[in-house]
Design an enzyme around this catalytic site. Structure first.
Site, PDB file in Angstrom:
ATOM      1  N   ALA A 121       0.803  -1.210   0.000  1.00  0.00           N
ATOM      2  CA  ALA A 121       0.000   0.000   0.000  1.00  0.00           C
ATOM      3  C   ALA A 121       0.842   1.269   0.000  1.00  0.00           C
ATOM      4  O   ALA A 121       0.368   2.338   0.353  1.00  0.00           O
ATOM      5  CB  ALA A 121      -0.928   0.000   1.211  1.00  0.00           C
ATOM      6  N   ASN A 189       3.042  -2.475   8.017  1.00  0.00           N
ATOM      7  CA  ASN A 189       3.985  -3.201   7.168  1.00  0.00           C
ATOM      8  C   ASN A 189       4.584  -2.275   6.120  1.00  0.00           C
ATOM      9  O   ASN A 189       5.733  -2.454   5.705  1.00  0.00           O
ATOM     10  CB  ASN A 189       3.297  -4.382   6.494  1.00  0.00           C
ATOM     11  N   HIS A 219      -0.355   7.862   3.325  1.00  0.00           N
ATOM     12  CA  HIS A 219       1.058   7.682   3.649  1.00  0.00           C
ATOM     13  C   HIS A 219       1.882   8.693   2.852  1.00  0.00           C
ATOM     14  O   HIS A 219       1.716   8.816   1.629  1.00  0.00           O
ATOM     15  CB  HIS A 219       1.538   6.271   3.291  1.00  0.00           C
TER      16      HIS A 219
END
Length: 267
Positions: A121, A189, A219
């Site tokens: 992601a 992760n 992010h």
């Protein structure tokens, strides 16, 4: 063209999405096996081209050339070690668990296996790995998540941090990806993957924000190196599992395509 038999360990939102694509047909790739708790009572799934073999996690290595790991971190080693000792490829989504079992990388090297960490992601790993061929001065990652995607994280429980009723963004963690991998095993992760691509899990800086105004995981990665300074940001649409972005499964499929495709784009 090379041909690979693919196995899937874990049949949640990501595992099912990967299985669906393989079942529909990917050149040079065959879904050979799926690991489930009880192979005699596999979960219902609308297979178009016939169901694969159902097995336990320790049986995957016998059926597959490459295994996609998308299971709980607690069983990471049980899945990975037999595959890597058999000299096969392991696509790892629980990169945080990989930090707790770093000797598996050595085992892969000794037996001709390979650990593959897809982008998942996050984005920018190709640029970070390229920058790491020179000197990277700093890597900072700032993650903002909806509250529901962080509830139940061990770090929050252990530090008595209550975010359920917050009305504005709150910084809940600042530290390293190695620390976050323990405190947020189902969430971060991506931060570990960024650290593995760059300057490691101890020198990378990570901030985690809980933001009640968000519907997507956001992010942002900022890198300063001797070859380039750059920043990248992604807003992920959650999958059926709110802790995981929908693009994660697509990243795995893209990584599998690169194993056999006549054209490979990106570092």
């Amino acid at each position: 063209m090379n041909s690979f038999r693919v196995g899937i360990a874990g049949f949640g939102a990501i595992g099912q999405a990967v299985a669906q694509s393989l079942d529909a047909g990917l050149p040079g790739l065959t879904l050979a096996a799926v690991a489930v708790r009880d192979p005699n009572a596999p979960p219902a799934f609308g297979w178009k081209n016939g169901a694969p073999t159902f097995t336990t996690i320790d049986g995957l290595a016998d059926h597959c050339d490459v295994v996609v790991e998308c299971a709980p971190a607690a069983v990471f080693r049980d899945i990975a070690e037999p595959v890597l000792r058999a000299g096969k490829k392991m696509v790892v989504l629980s990169s945080g668990a990989l930090l707790r079992h770093e000797d598996l990388i050595g085992i892969a090297g000794q037996h001709g296996g390979q650990v593959i960490v897809p982008s998942g992601a996050i984005l920018g790993l190709d640029a970070i790995t390229a920058a790491a061929e020179g000197v990277i001065h700093s890597v900072t990652m700032i993650t903002r998540k909806p509250v529901r995607g962080l509830l139940g994280a061990p770090y929050l429980t252990e530090n008595n941090i209550d975010i359920e009723g917050i009305t504005e963004p709150r910084l809940i963690f600042r530290g390293s990806p190695r620390e976050a991998a323990v405190g947020f095993p189902a969430n971060l992760n991506v931060a570990v993957s960024v650290s593995l691509a760059g300057i490691g899990p101890d020198r990378t800086t990570l901030e985690i924000w809980a933001d009640p105004s968000l519907e997507r995981n956001v992010h942002r990665v900022e890198v300063v190196s001797d070859s380039a300074s750059f920043s990248v940001e992604i807003q992920n649409i959650p999958s059926a599992n709110p802790k995981t972005g929908r693009i994660t499964a697509q990243s795995v499929i893209a990584a599998l395509r690169k194993l056999t495709g006549p054209l490979r784009v990106g570092t």
